[in-house]
Write a protein that holds these residues in place. Structure first.
Motif, short mmCIF file in Angstrom:
data_model
loop_
_atom_site.label_atom_id
_atom_site.label_comp_id
_atom_site.label_asym_id
_atom_site.label_seq_id
_atom_site.Cartn_x
_atom_site.Cartn_y
_atom_site.Cartn_z
N GLY A 170 0.85 -1.18 0.00
CA GLY A 170 0.00 0.00 0.00
C GLY A 170 0.88 1.24 0.00
N ASP A 171 0.28 2.40 0.18
CA ASP A 171 1.00 3.66 0.13
C ASP A 171 0.87 4.41 1.46
OD1 ASP A 171 1.29 2.94 -2.54
OD2 ASP A 171 -0.44 4.15 -3.16
N GLY A 172 1.90 5.16 1.81
CA GLY A 172 1.84 5.94 3.04
C GLY A 172 3.21 6.44 3.45
N ALA A 173 3.25 7.21 4.53
CA ALA A 173 4.51 7.77 4.99
C ALA A 173 4.50 7.96 6.50
CB ALA A 173 4.77 9.12 4.31
N GLY A 174 5.69 7.84 7.07
CA GLY A 174 5.89 8.13 8.49
C GLY A 174 7.13 8.99 8.61
N ALA A 175 7.12 9.96 9.51
CA ALA A 175 8.25 10.88 9.65
C ALA A 175 8.61 11.07 11.12
CB ALA A 175 7.92 12.23 9.01
N ALA A 176 9.88 11.36 11.34
CA ALA A 176 10.35 11.65 12.69
C ALA A 176 11.37 12.77 12.64
CB ALA A 176 10.97 10.41 13.33
#
Length: 207
Positions: A170-176
């Motif tokens: 699937g598609d998506g993003a996580g950031a820190a």
């Protein structure tokens, strides 16, 4: 494949997570939807993966757009402005294009035109690699604030005729936002990376 294990970090400077953010596209692709595309079923997928649905980005929503939305939320959580960043790292195997780097598009979306920005390609373990690389740069004393993003638009390279793999992606993003700290017991304390190039034929994306 990468893993985090015990390897003591003796540096007085460490990288601590100051804030996180995530983003997933609106469109849902359910197991029942996939069952209309390939020979599979909700029961078959759930039993083997636990997955019931995955998010799919719009045609005009590139990886950089997904990454930028997660980045904005991470900056807000960290109570920092984009101008406070010393470096942007995007871990992805589905950049908008071969060059410029996806990270450059993210920097531009944040209004930055001088901040270093670079991509890192390590597939599922990309964020883990990015965490160690970014932490090492902070520990060196060269950078204070680094934006690390893991983002992919895997729907753009998925073969939806292959039922063994299309059910996973699937598609998506996580950031820190990683911030320099010298506080005892805080920050990335241990890390170790491993990789094995054998078995590459099981999952790959030819050029």
């Amino acid at each position: 494949m990468a893993s985090i294990a015990d390897e003591t970090n003796h540096s007085p400077i460490r990288a601590a997570i100051a804030g996180t953010g995530s983003y997933t596209p609106e469109r849902r692709l359910t197991n029942d939807d996939l069952a209309e595309m390939v020979d599979t079923s909700d029961e078959w997928i759930v039993q083997r993966t636990g997955i019931r649905e995955r998010r799919i980005a719009a045609a005009d929503e590139p990886t950089s757009a997904i990454a930028s939305r997660a980045a904005t939320r991470a900056l807000k959580a960290a109570k920092l402005e984009a101008k406070d960043l010393d470096l942007i790292v995007v871990a992805t195997i589905t950049p908008d294009m071969m060059t410029p780097a996806c990270a450059c598009f993210v920097a531009h979306s944040l209004g930055l035109d001088q901040t270093p920005a670079v991509d890192l390609n390590a597939a599922c373990s990309g964020f883990v690699y990015g965490l160690q690389f970014s932490s090492a740069l902070i520990e060196s004393g060269r950078y204070n604030n680094i934006l690390l993003i893991g983002a992919d638009k895997l729907s753009s390279i998925t073969d939806y005729t292959d039922r063994t793999s299309c059910i996973l992606w699937g598609d998506g993003a996580g950031a820190a936002v990683l911030r320099r700290t010298e506080e005892t017991g805080k920050g990335l304390l241990f890390s170790e990376l491993h990789a094995d190039g054998g078995g590459w034929e099981l999952i790959n994306c030819p050029v």
